[in-house]
Scaffold this motif. Structure first.
Motif, PDB file in Angstrom:
ATOM      1  N   TYR A  14       0.823  -1.206   0.000  1.00  0.00           N
ATOM      2  CA  TYR A  14       0.000   0.000   0.000  1.00  0.00           C
ATOM      3  C   TYR A  14       0.863   1.264   0.000  1.00  0.00           C
ATOM      4  O   TYR A  14       0.552   2.254  -0.678  1.00  0.00           O
ATOM      5  CB  TYR A  14      -0.944   0.006   1.198  1.00  0.00           C
ATOM      6  CG  TYR A  14      -2.207  -0.790   0.993  1.00  0.00           C
ATOM      7  CD1 TYR A  14      -2.862  -0.790  -0.233  1.00  0.00           C
ATOM      8  CD2 TYR A  14      -2.766  -1.542   2.021  1.00  0.00           C
ATOM      9  CE1 TYR A  14      -4.027  -1.498  -0.437  1.00  0.00           C
ATOM     10  CE2 TYR A  14      -3.940  -2.268   1.831  1.00  0.00           C
ATOM     11  CZ  TYR A  14      -4.563  -2.240   0.604  1.00  0.00           C
ATOM     12  OH  TYR A  14      -5.715  -2.948   0.413  1.00  0.00           O
TER      13      TYR A  14
ATOM     14  N   ILE B 286       2.082   1.842  -3.422  1.00  0.00           N
ATOM     15  CA  ILE B 286       1.028   2.396  -4.268  1.00  0.00           C
ATOM     16  C   ILE B 286       0.861   3.889  -3.995  1.00  0.00           C
ATOM     17  O   ILE B 286       0.727   4.700  -4.931  1.00  0.00           O
ATOM     18  CB  ILE B 286      -0.299   1.649  -4.027  1.00  0.00           C
ATOM     19  CG1 ILE B 286      -0.184   0.198  -4.528  1.00  0.00           C
ATOM     20  CG2 ILE B 286      -1.452   2.349  -4.711  1.00  0.00           C
ATOM     21  CD1 ILE B 286      -1.377  -0.659  -4.170  1.00  0.00           C
TER      22      ILE B 286
ATOM     23  N   SER C 272       1.442   6.928  -6.631  1.00  0.00           N
ATOM     24  CA  SER C 272       0.310   7.823  -6.875  1.00  0.00           C
ATOM     25  C   SER C 272       0.696   9.277  -6.610  1.00  0.00           C
ATOM     26  O   SER C 272       0.325  10.180  -7.374  1.00  0.00           O
ATOM     27  CB  SER C 272      -0.873   7.415  -5.993  1.00  0.00           C
ATOM     28  OG  SER C 272      -1.934   8.322  -6.113  1.00  0.00           O
TER      29      SER C 272
END
Length: 261
Positions: free
Chosen positions: A120, A123, A127
Motif C-alpha cells: 500500500y 502504491i 500515486s
C-alpha cells in the motif's frame, strides 16, 4: 483414539466417563503419563501417542463379561475445544503441544500485515509522484483529488490492520513468555477485536461510510473550534504578539530616557 500423527498433534486432552474415577476432567498427556508411570512402573523417556495411551489405560482395568467397559468411552479435546465458543487457541505457553503451530500462524499474520502495508505504501508513493507530474488542468485536478481520496483510504486500512493485529500479537507474546496472564482477555480479542478487522475493510471501501466518517470528524472539529475554551485560547494567541511589541516599545522608550544622546 486415532493413531494419526495429526490427531496426536491437535489433541490436547481426553475426557473419560465419570465412572472412571481415576481421571477427572480432561487431563493432558503429561498428567495421564504420570498416572501410567505410577501404575506400570518407570517408563522410558518418550512421548506416547494417544493410541498407545488409550491401550495402556484399557490395560489398567478388567474387561469382564456383562460389565460396562468405561475405558472405551473416551472423548478427545481438540485444538478448537479449549474454549466454549470453539475459537482458535492463540494463547499458548511453553508446555503447550501446539505452540509451534500457533506461533507459525501468528508469524504468518504479521508477515501478511507487513506485505500489505509495504504494498500500500508503494502504491501511495507512485500515486503521489504521478500527481506531482501532472499539470493544473481540470482533468488532472480531478485525478489528483481521486488519488488523495485513495491515499486516505489506504492509510485508514493500514491503521485499522495495525491496531487490530499488532497489539494482539504483542499480548500473545507476553502471555507465552508468562509476563502477563491474558487468559481473561481471550474472548475480547477473539470475538470482538479481530472480527472488527474483517468487518471494517468492506466499509472502508464504500464511499458512503467514508463520507459519514468525514462528516462526523468535521462536525466534531466545528464543535471544538466554536467552543468558548478554544475561542479564548485563540484570542490569547492572537493578542500575544501585540502585547510583546508594546512591551518592546516601552523598553525602548525607557532606554532612550536613561541614555540621552
Amino acid at each position: 483414539v486415532s493413531t494419526q500423527s495429526t490427531g496426536d498433534f491437535f489433541v490436547n486432552g481426553v475426557t473419560h466417563a465419570r465412572d472412571l474415577k481415576i481421571f477427572i476432567g480432561s487431563p493432558d498427556k503429561d498428567d495421564i503419563t504420570r498416572v501410567l508411570e505410577a501404575y506400570y512402573g518407570r517408563m522410558k523417556t518418550t512421548t506416547l501417542s494417544w493410541y498407545r495411551i488409550h491401550e495402556m489405560i484399557r490395560g489398567m482395568f478388567s474387561h469382564d463379561h456383562n460389565y460396562a467397559d468405561y475405558t472405551s468411552n473416551a472423548k478427545k479435546v481438540h485444538f478448537y475445544g479449549n474454549d466454549g465458543v470453539c475459537l482458535f487457541k492463540y494463547f499458548v505457553d511453553e508446555d503447550d503441544p501446539q505452540k509451534e503451530f500457533v506461533w507459525g500462524i501468528l508469524a504468518l499474520n504479521f508477515l501478511c500485515f507487513l506485505v500489505i502495508s509495504v504494498s500500500y505504501i508503494f502504491i501511495v508513493t507512485l500515486s503521489s509522484r504521478s500527481s506531482k507530474n501532472v499539470s493544473n488542468s481540470k482533468t488532472n485536478k480531478h485525478a489528483s483529488k481521486r488519488n488523495t481520496k485513495m491515499n486516505r483510504r489506504i492509510a485508514f486500512i493500514i491503521t485499522t490492520d495495525f491496531f487490530c493485529w499488532i497489539p494482539f500479537i504483542v499480548i500473545c507474546t507476553l502471555n507465552s513468555v508468562e509476563v502477563v496472564d491474558a487468559t481473561a482477555w481471550y474472548g475480547l480479542f477473539s470475538m470482538i477485536i479481530l472480527p472488527i478487522n474483517s468487518v471494517i475493510n468492506p466499509l472502508i471501501y464504500d464511499d458512503t461510510v467514508t463520507k459519514l466518517i468525514q462528516a462526523a470528524l468535521k462536525r466534531q472539529t466545528d464543535i471544538l473550534s466554536n467552543s468558548a475554551a478554544f475561542q479564548s485560547i485563540q484570542t490569547r494567541l492572537r493578542s500575544a504578539p501585540l502585547e510583546t511589541m508594546e512591551l518592546d516599545r516601552v523598553e525602548e522608550r525607557k532606554a532612550g530616557t536613561t541614555n540621552p544622546a
